[in-house]
Design a protein around this motif. Structure first.
Motif, mmCIF file in Angstrom:
data_model
loop_
_atom_site.group_PDB
_atom_site.id
_atom_site.type_symbol
_atom_site.label_atom_id
_atom_site.label_comp_id
_atom_site.label_asym_id
_atom_site.label_seq_id
_atom_site.Cartn_x
_atom_site.Cartn_y
_atom_site.Cartn_z
ATOM 1 N N GLU A 79 0.757 -0.962 -0.117
ATOM 2 C CA GLU A 79 -0.018 0.131 -0.046
ATOM 3 C C GLU A 79 0.837 1.295 0.080
ATOM 4 O O GLU A 79 1.976 1.231 0.785
ATOM 5 C CB GLU A 79 -0.972 -0.072 1.136
ATOM 6 N N ARG A 80 0.541 2.116 -0.890
ATOM 7 C CA ARG A 80 1.289 3.343 -0.813
ATOM 8 C C ARG A 80 0.244 4.680 -0.878
ATOM 9 O O ARG A 80 -0.468 4.825 -1.488
ATOM 10 C CB ARG A 80 2.121 3.369 -2.478
ATOM 11 N N PRO A 81 0.635 5.274 0.241
ATOM 12 C CA PRO A 81 -0.289 6.520 0.278
ATOM 13 C C PRO A 81 0.100 7.696 -0.675
ATOM 14 O O PRO A 81 1.146 7.822 -0.917
ATOM 15 C CB PRO A 81 0.189 7.084 1.667
ATOM 16 N N LEU A 82 -1.023 8.111 -1.250
ATOM 17 C CA LEU A 82 -1.108 8.980 -2.316
ATOM 18 C C LEU A 82 -1.173 10.320 -1.917
ATOM 19 O O LEU A 82 -0.732 11.444 -2.376
ATOM 20 C CB LEU A 82 -1.860 8.714 -3.411
ATOM 21 N N GLY A 83 -2.078 10.583 -0.695
ATOM 22 C CA GLY A 83 -2.496 11.912 -0.309
ATOM 23 C C GLY A 83 -3.534 11.927 0.623
ATOM 24 O O GLY A 83 -4.211 10.797 0.824
ATOM 25 N N ILE A 84 -3.578 12.904 1.421
ATOM 26 C CA ILE A 84 -4.618 12.902 2.298
ATOM 27 C C ILE A 84 -5.600 14.004 1.912
ATOM 28 O O ILE A 84 -5.196 15.292 1.704
ATOM 29 C CB ILE A 84 -4.027 13.294 3.597
ATOM 30 N N GLU A 91 -6.194 8.969 -0.235
ATOM 31 C CA GLU A 91 -6.190 8.142 -1.489
ATOM 32 C C GLU A 91 -4.834 7.165 -1.257
ATOM 33 O O GLU A 91 -3.869 7.627 -0.864
ATOM 34 C CB GLU A 91 -6.097 8.967 -2.615
ATOM 35 N N ILE A 92 -5.177 6.117 -1.651
ATOM 36 C CA ILE A 92 -4.092 5.058 -1.462
ATOM 37 C C ILE A 92 -3.827 4.223 -2.885
ATOM 38 O O ILE A 92 -4.579 4.402 -3.863
ATOM 39 C CB ILE A 92 -4.067 3.861 -0.370
#
Length: 163
Positions: A79-84, A91-92
């Motif tokens: 899982e890679r976080p893309l933003g909050i 968004e992941i």
């Protein structure tokens, strides 16, 4: 005037749909086309089940005595976080990686040496509704496995006839 314009647009749309259908067949994305028979060497997990189903749909018979062996490694899900975003949304990107290889059983030669197949999917998570987020994540993981199985079949297509 408007009637002619509508007729042209309709004909252009029908022609475009017809050509896109031909393009899919030309690229070999229709069912079938893979090896006739394979021995699947894999753990009995969700990914292996998705691969079995996809091979069955393509007309590839699973047989322990087949001339080719598909070695399917353990999946790796990251899982890679893309933003909050505001108000508890985030968004992941889920990334599924699967090592695989294909061997000829008779002499152990690798027709496809060890490769890693990767598929990705973006997911919007609502932190306020964790139960729905868990369901959404499970469905995304299942979709990733199905997509990985389809891409694996695409990699196996050139091996048709080498049994």
């Amino acid at each position: 005037m408007q009637r002619r314009h509508f007729l042209r647009l309709t004909l252009a749309g029908v022609a475009g749909l017809g050509l896109s259908g031909c393009g899919f067949r030309l690229r070999g994305l229709q069912a079938g086309g893979g090896p006739e028979a394979l021995h699947l060497a894999a753990a009995n997990d969700d990914l292996a089940q998705a691969v079995r189903e996809r091979l069955d749909q393509a007309g590839t018979r699973l047989d322990e005595l087949a001339a080719l062996r598909l070695n399917l490694g353990a999946e790796r899900l990251r899982e890679r976080p893309l933003g909050i975003a505001e108000s508890g949304n985030r968004e992941i990107e889920l990334i599924l990686e699967v090592p695989f290889s294909v061997q000829r059983v008779a002499d152990g030669a690798y027709l496809l040496p060890r490769e890693t197949l990767g598929v990705r999917r973006r997911l919007h998570i609502n932190e306020a509704n964790l139960l729905a987020a868990d369901d959404q994540r499970r469905e995304a993981e299942a979709q990733l496995r199905r997509e990985a199985a389809s891409r694996l079949l695409e990699r196996l297509r050139p091996l048709a006839g080498q049994e």
